[in-house]
Design a protein around this motif. Structure first.
Motif, PDB file in Angstrom:
ATOM      1  N   GLN A  48       0.650  -1.338   0.030  1.00 42.37           N
ATOM      2  CA  GLN A  48       0.101  -0.081   0.042  1.00 42.37           C
ATOM      3  C   GLN A  48       0.829   1.215   0.084  1.00 42.37           C
ATOM      4  O   GLN A  48       0.495   2.132  -0.776  1.00 42.37           O
ATOM      5  N   LEU A  49       1.769   1.179   0.801  1.00 41.45           N
ATOM      6  CA  LEU A  49       3.058   2.359   0.468  1.00 41.45           C
ATOM      7  C   LEU A  49       3.418   2.470  -0.980  1.00 41.45           C
ATOM      8  O   LEU A  49       3.495   3.438  -1.418  1.00 41.45           O
ATOM      9  N   LEU A  50       3.615   1.341  -1.691  1.00 39.14           N
ATOM     10  CA  LEU A  50       4.016   1.537  -3.065  1.00 39.14           C
ATOM     11  C   LEU A  50       2.873   2.121  -3.897  1.00 39.14           C
ATOM     12  O   LEU A  50       3.153   2.878  -4.800  1.00 39.14           O
ATOM     13  N   ALA A  51       1.733   1.924  -3.619  1.00 38.12           N
ATOM     14  CA  ALA A  51       0.593   2.380  -4.276  1.00 38.12           C
ATOM     15  C   ALA A  51       0.531   3.948  -4.045  1.00 38.12           C
ATOM     16  O   ALA A  51       0.284   4.682  -5.041  1.00 38.12           O
ATOM     17  N   GLY A  52       0.569   4.355  -2.857  1.00 37.76           N
ATOM     18  CA  GLY A  52       0.777   5.839  -2.686  1.00 37.76           C
ATOM     19  C   GLY A  52       2.012   6.485  -3.315  1.00 37.76           C
ATOM     20  O   GLY A  52       1.888   7.461  -3.996  1.00 37.76           O
ATOM     21  N   ALA A  53       3.121   5.607  -3.279  1.00 35.87           N
ATOM     22  CA  ALA A  53       4.428   6.261  -4.203  1.00 35.87           C
ATOM     23  C   ALA A  53       4.155   6.424  -5.653  1.00 35.87           C
ATOM     24  O   ALA A  53       4.434   7.259  -6.398  1.00 35.87           O
ATOM     25  N   ALA A  54       3.228   5.420  -6.095  1.00 34.98           N
ATOM     26  CA  ALA A  54       3.043   5.410  -7.464  1.00 34.98           C
ATOM     27  C   ALA A  54       1.994   6.456  -8.085  1.00 34.98           C
ATOM     28  O   ALA A  54       1.615   6.464  -9.279  1.00 34.98           O
ATOM     29  N   ARG A  55       1.063   7.153  -7.112  1.00 32.89           N
ATOM     30  CA  ARG A  55       0.008   7.943  -7.665  1.00 32.89           C
ATOM     31  C   ARG A  55       0.636   8.989  -8.722  1.00 32.89           C
ATOM     32  O   ARG A  55       1.643   9.832  -8.588  1.00 32.89           O
ATOM     33  N   GLY A  56       0.269   8.855  -9.712  1.00 35.85           N
ATOM     34  CA  GLY A  56       0.568  10.069 -10.878  1.00 35.85           C
ATOM     35  C   GLY A  56       1.622   9.625 -11.569  1.00 35.85           C
ATOM     36  O   GLY A  56       1.980  10.510 -12.606  1.00 35.85           O
ATOM     37  N   ALA A  57       2.171   8.570 -11.544  1.00 32.85           N
ATOM     38  CA  ALA A  57       3.557   8.106 -12.169  1.00 32.85           C
ATOM     39  C   ALA A  57       3.079   7.308 -13.375  1.00 32.85           C
ATOM     40  O   ALA A  57       4.265   7.329 -14.243  1.00 32.85           O
ATOM     41  N   GLY A  58       2.008   6.680 -13.561  1.00 38.84           N
ATOM     42  CA  GLY A  58       1.607   6.465 -14.901  1.00 38.84           C
ATOM     43  C   GLY A  58       2.506   4.956 -15.161  1.00 38.84           C
ATOM     44  O   GLY A  58       2.908   4.769 -16.234  1.00 38.84           O
ATOM     45  N   LEU A  59       2.905   4.200 -14.269  1.00 39.34           N
ATOM     46  CA  LEU A  59       3.664   3.235 -14.303  1.00 39.34           C
ATOM     47  C   LEU A  59       2.745   1.945 -14.880  1.00 39.34           C
ATOM     48  O   LEU A  59       1.467   1.787 -14.508  1.00 39.34           O
ATOM     49  N   THR A  60       3.391   0.960 -15.480  1.00 36.84           N
ATOM     50  CA  THR A  60       2.417  -0.303 -15.681  1.00 36.84           C
ATOM     51  C   THR A  60       3.428  -1.588 -15.003  1.00 36.84           C
ATOM     52  O   THR A  60       4.463  -1.299 -14.750  1.00 36.84           O
ATOM     53  N   GLY A  61       2.594  -2.645 -14.867  1.00 38.58           N
ATOM     54  CA  GLY A  61       3.241  -3.774 -14.069  1.00 38.58           C
ATOM     55  C   GLY A  61       3.307  -4.850 -14.980  1.00 38.58           C
ATOM     56  O   GLY A  61       2.685  -5.061 -15.997  1.00 38.58           O
ATOM     57  N   ARG A  62       4.144  -5.822 -14.331  1.00 40.54           N
ATOM     58  CA  ARG A  62       4.480  -6.966 -15.076  1.00 40.54           C
ATOM     59  C   ARG A  62       4.736  -8.021 -13.827  1.00 40.54           C
ATOM     60  O   ARG A  62       5.475  -7.817 -13.079  1.00 40.54           O
ATOM     61  N   LEU A  63       4.062  -9.080 -13.983  1.00 42.33           N
ATOM     62  CA  LEU A  63       3.975 -10.179 -12.976  1.00 42.33           C
ATOM     63  C   LEU A  63       5.289 -11.167 -13.371  1.00 42.33           C
ATOM     64  O   LEU A  63       5.121 -11.682 -14.666  1.00 42.33           O
ATOM     65  N   LEU A  64       6.338 -11.346 -12.611  1.00 43.52           N
ATOM     66  CA  LEU A  64       7.164 -12.153 -13.006  1.00 43.52           C
ATOM     67  C   LEU A  64       7.196 -13.741 -12.476  1.00 43.52           C
ATOM     68  O   LEU A  64       7.877 -14.554 -12.924  1.00 43.52           O
ATOM     69  N   TYR A  65       6.753 -13.686 -11.259  1.00 40.23           N
ATOM     70  CA  TYR A  65       6.578 -15.073 -10.207  1.00 40.23           C
ATOM     71  C   TYR A  65       5.509 -15.026  -9.341  1.00 40.23           C
ATOM     72  O   TYR A  65       5.133 -13.896  -8.689  1.00 40.23           O
ATOM     73  N   GLU A  66       4.833 -16.191  -9.153  1.00 42.61           N
ATOM     74  CA  GLU A  66       3.704 -16.058  -8.315  1.00 42.61           C
ATOM     75  C   GLU A  66       3.692 -17.824  -7.778  1.00 42.61           C
ATOM     76  O   GLU A  66       3.515 -18.520  -8.762  1.00 42.61           O
ATOM     77  N   ASP A  67       3.813 -17.922  -6.541  1.00 48.06           N
ATOM     78  CA  ASP A  67       3.612 -19.322  -6.101  1.00 48.06           C
ATOM     79  C   ASP A  67       3.531 -19.292  -4.812  1.00 48.06           C
ATOM     80  O   ASP A  67       3.519 -18.259  -3.804  1.00 48.06           O
ATOM     81  N   ALA A  68       3.170 -20.608  -4.084  1.00 47.57           N
ATOM     82  CA  ALA A  68       3.102 -20.697  -2.585  1.00 47.57           C
ATOM     83  C   ALA A  68       3.929 -21.791  -1.984  1.00 47.57           C
ATOM     84  O   ALA A  68       3.286 -22.621  -1.534  1.00 47.57           O
ATOM     85  N   PRO A  69       5.261 -21.836  -2.332  1.00 48.65           N
ATOM     86  CA  PRO A  69       5.986 -22.666  -1.577  1.00 48.65           C
ATOM     87  C   PRO A  69       5.931 -22.769   0.088  1.00 48.65           C
ATOM     88  O   PRO A  69       5.720 -21.823   0.375  1.00 48.65           O
ATOM     89  N   TYR A  70       5.894 -23.789   0.609  1.00 44.30           N
ATOM     90  CA  TYR A  70       5.959 -23.968   2.233  1.00 44.30           C
ATOM     91  C   TYR A  70       4.574 -23.429   2.602  1.00 44.30           C
ATOM     92  O   TYR A  70       4.463 -22.819   3.656  1.00 44.30           O
ATOM     93  N   GLY A  71       3.521 -23.110   1.654  1.00 46.95           N
ATOM     94  CA  GLY A  71       2.177 -22.422   2.181  1.00 46.95           C
ATOM     95  C   GLY A  71       2.148 -21.238   2.327  1.00 46.95           C
ATOM     96  O   GLY A  71       1.139 -20.601   3.141  1.00 46.95           O
TER      97      GLY A  71
END
Length: 240
Positions: A208-231
């Protein structure tokens, strides 16, 4: 202004010396984290801020730097963030929070030689409004600011997870990962603090801090990894 951000998980097991024989299980996560740091370097920031959840149950933010250690998890390995004080001056100073120690290790692994690096610990009980305010302040620190944001998702994905199985955990992690991958500021801001706390998702406040920092910056995102090892939910994403 924020010009780039990388989101990485922060388990000590990301450090091979800590993981020992289980180290290969997180090879893909480590590789994704290093790729994310490459995106930060390519953005040529004037300042890099390493953000992660603080140890304990506090609220608020505090600047941190100096030395971190993995001795608490049985490995004789130390890291440094920023300008570490001399041994004598550091004697009474607490070590880096574990999340920032992992971030400092990543920066060392990537041989970061770009902008100066500062650390910021965010209390897990810091509410969304305070996180956003802190993020906006960070974005004004320099003309070109980058963030390395450390934080895990829920710790309740399986019966053997640190927080045991909670049927709400998978949906929470999916929502968070989608928001991080899409740089969806509103979705991140709306993550529920109480639910995140119950699911032991320490990444909620830094995200949520990142969301505040990005206000007005016009950045786009990209997901590189998502998993749940060890739960535990681990996500790597980049914003640029």
């Amino acid at each position: 202004m924020l010009v780039a951000a990388a989101v990485c998980p922060c388990p000590p097991l990301l450090v091979p010396e800590v993981a020992a024989g289980a180290a290969p299980e997180l090879d893909a996560a480590r590789a994704a984290c290093l790729d994310a740091l490459g995106v930060l370097a390519a953005a040529r920031p004037e300042l890099l801020v390493l953000v992660g959840p603080g140890d304990g149950r506090a609220a608020g933010t505090r600047a941190v730097n100096g030395r971190g250690t993995f001795r608490g998890v049985g490995v004789d390995l130390d890291v440094t963030l920023g300008d570490a004080p001399e041994e004598g001056a550091a004697a009474g100073r607490p070590p880096l929070p574990q999340s920032l120690a992992v971030g400092a290790w990543l920066l060392g692994r990537a041989r970061w030689a770009g902008a100066p690096v500062e650390g910021l610990a965010v209390g897990v009980r810091t509410d969304a409004e305070e996180c956003e305010t802190a993020g906006r302040a960070l974005a004004r620190r320099a003309g070109r600011v980058a963030l390395l944001v450390m934080g895990d998702g829920s710790a309740c994905r399986t019966l053997k997870a640190p927080g045991y199985l909670d049927e709400r955990a998978a949906a929470f992690d999916a929502r968070a990962a989608a928001a991080l991958g899409a740089a969806d500021l509103e979705a991140l801001t709306s993550l529920d603090m109480t639910l995140a706390d119950e699911l032991q998702a320490a990444g909620r406040a830094p995200w949520q801090l990142l969301a505040g920092a990005a206000r007005g910056a016009g950045l786009t995102g990209r997901l590189l990894y998502e998993d749940a090892p060890y739960g535990v939910g681990y996500t790597v994403a980049v914003w640029s």
